[in-house]
Design an enzyme around this catalytic site. Structure first.
Site, short mmCIF file in Angstrom:
data_model
loop_
_atom_site.label_atom_id
_atom_site.label_comp_id
_atom_site.label_asym_id
_atom_site.label_seq_id
_atom_site.Cartn_x
_atom_site.Cartn_y
_atom_site.Cartn_z
N ASP B 12 0.77 -1.23 0.05
CA ASP B 12 -0.05 0.06 -0.01
C ASP B 12 0.95 1.24 -0.09
O ASP B 12 1.72 1.27 0.82
CB ASP B 12 -0.80 0.04 1.33
CG ASP B 12 -2.08 -1.02 0.92
OD1 ASP B 12 -2.28 -1.60 0.12
OD2 ASP B 12 -2.84 -1.06 2.20
N ASP B 131 -13.58 -7.27 -6.09
CA ASP B 131 -13.77 -7.43 -4.53
C ASP B 131 -15.13 -8.09 -4.25
O ASP B 131 -16.13 -7.54 -4.55
CB ASP B 131 -13.52 -6.09 -3.80
CG ASP B 131 -12.56 -5.60 -3.87
OD1 ASP B 131 -11.42 -6.22 -4.42
OD2 ASP B 131 -12.20 -4.34 -3.47
#
Lengths: 206, 260
Positions: B12, B131
């Site tokens: 990230d 997702d």
């Protein structure tokens, strides 16, 4: 100092190739060009490529690069990568058939889906190159080293003695060809970590 | 002998720095994306994925310079995701040195973007992120629903059908994250991975829930994933990528093992 020309015919993301070549040849003059004169003047040529065969050939013709590519592939060290390997052949089955540059005799075919092995297409990821023949590009590279591949079609050259590397994906295909001053590789040395960089270095130093 | 399964560490990135508790022992600057990417390359990572979590959209330049810097020094495939919504964004990232980009929300808002992008830059560059969250109907049938915005917003779209649609539109790969498992360290949602794999022919990257090395094995062997993505088990130094690969090789999985 050599001038290494990376041919930009508008068909691929050249950034990875440029970065890797600059990394292994910090003292050479690396240029990215679509200019025939610059290609003719360079000492070494790198011919990358991505995308579909028909569009690639179209952009080569649109930019009048076919003659410069043919000429330089006869006269100086010339490295074709991925689609830059495929369009060197006579003909590709892609896009319902595409005539290619005809610099190396042979055809480009599509991987076939096989019920038994259920291979996925594109062939994407790391696979081994089996060295079939000695060549300066293999300097310090062991047999069955891993290279990164992304492609759905493969080359099938007429002259089997020009195959210096093979790879197995559902079946064995020619993954590296060397003929006169041309070397062509289906995988991406610029994305194959230290082994890929060694391959590029070998081409440039040779 | 064939193409190997892949291990992909995911980082990230917020405002140009790697975040989410990276604490390597032998690394000078754990927040520096170049240092972290080099470290993973040395450990034998097959690819690296950067997820840009920078909230403000005017910071796109930051991720471009991160990609530029990493791609100049680390020579394995780099995938970048987060906030990509146009072909212009995609081209900018590829020009900076990314090899693939992942698209999630933008594909749901405009599925044609995947077709256009694939046509413009080639399907090998286009990874569609899915997702998905489990859903059980009144007949006790299991399905999965697509969510956006990090699992907050349900879309009503069936994940399996969406995977099929995205392959057809021109996705080159699917990054499948189970929102039920993400962050739990309980392993991938293997049924989800397998259900998608049964229906598409493009490579699948399993994501969400890895807690140990057996989870990686199960993702490949049972979930039939072509690649496994993990963050915390590598970031916290629980395992190195090479340790993970050795484990998988010992269990019969075809991996690229390097000795750099």
């Amino acid at each position: 100092m050599n001038t290494i020309a990376i041919i930009d015919y508008g068909m691929s993301n050249l950034s990875s190739v440029v970065k890797a070549v600059k990394y292994v040849a910090p003292n050479d003059n690396v240029i990215v060009t679509a200019n025939s004169d610059e290609i003719n003047d360079a000492d070494k040529i790198i011919f990358p490529g991505q995308g579909a065969a028909k569009k690639c050939m179209q952009s080569i013709y649109d930019q009048n690069l076919d003659q410069a590519i043919k000429k330089s592939s006869k006269e100086k060290p010339f490295l074709g990568i991925c689609m830059g390997m495929q369009v060197l052949m006579d003909y590709s089955d892609e896009n319902k058939g595409t005539n290619c540059l005809g610099i190396i005799q042979g055809k480009v075919k599509k991987f076939k889906k096989n019920i038994n092995t259920r291979i996925k297409i594109p062939h994407m990821g790391w696979n081994k190159i089996i060295i079939k023949k000695d060549h300066p590009v293999w300097h310090k590279i062991e047999n069955e080293s891993y290279f990164y591949f992304v492609h759905s079609y493969f080359t099938n050259p007429v002259e089997k003695s020009s195959v210096i590397g093979e790879t197995n994906y559902g079946h064995i295909f020619s993954s590296v060809i060397a003929k006169d001053n041309i070397v062509a590789i289906q995988g991406h040395p610029e994305k194959s970590s230290s082994i890929g960089l060694q391959f590029l270095k070998n081409f440039i130093r040779n | 002998m064939t193409v190997t399964k892949r291990i992909i560490p995911c980082l990230d990135v917020d405002n140009g720095r790697v975040v989410k508790g990276v604490k390597f022992v032998d690394i000078k600057d754990a927040g520096n994306p170049v240092e972290v990417a080099k470290r993973y390359n040395d450990q034998g990572a097959d690819e690296i994925t950067f997820l840009d979590i920078t909230a403000s959209s005017n910071n796109r330049k930051t991720i471009l310079s991160v990609v530029e810097e990493v791609a100049s020094q680390v020579f394995i495939p780099l995938t970048v995701g987060g906030g990509i919504s146009s072909i212009k964004d995609i081209r900018a990232l590829l020009n900076s040195g990314a090899d693939k980009i992942t698209i999630n929300t933008a594909a749901i808002k405009n599925p044609q973007l995947i077709a256009d992008a694939s046509d413009a830059v080639g399907n090998q560059c286009i990874v569609v992120a899915i997702d998905a969250k489990r859903k059980i109907n009144k007949f006790n049938e299991l399905s999965w629903e697509i969510y956006t915005h990090g699992g907050r917003n349900p879309t009503g779209i069936d994940a399996i059908q969406w995977a099929i649609d995205m392959e057809q539109k021109g996705a080159g790969e699917l990054l499948v994250t189970s929102m039920d498992k993400d962050g739990t360290k309980q392993g991938f949602d293997l049924e989800l991975m397998k259900a998608i794999n049964d229906k598409v022919d493009i490579p699948i990257i399993a994501s969400g829930g890895v807690g140990n090395l057996e989870d990686l094995y199960n993702g490949i062997e049972i979930g039939k994933a072509d690649a496994v993505l993990a963050a915390s088990i590598f970031h916290f130094g629980t395992y190195t990528v090479n340790e993970a690969k050795e484990y998988l090789v010992n269990r019969g999985i075809n991996m690229r093992v390097t000795y750099d």
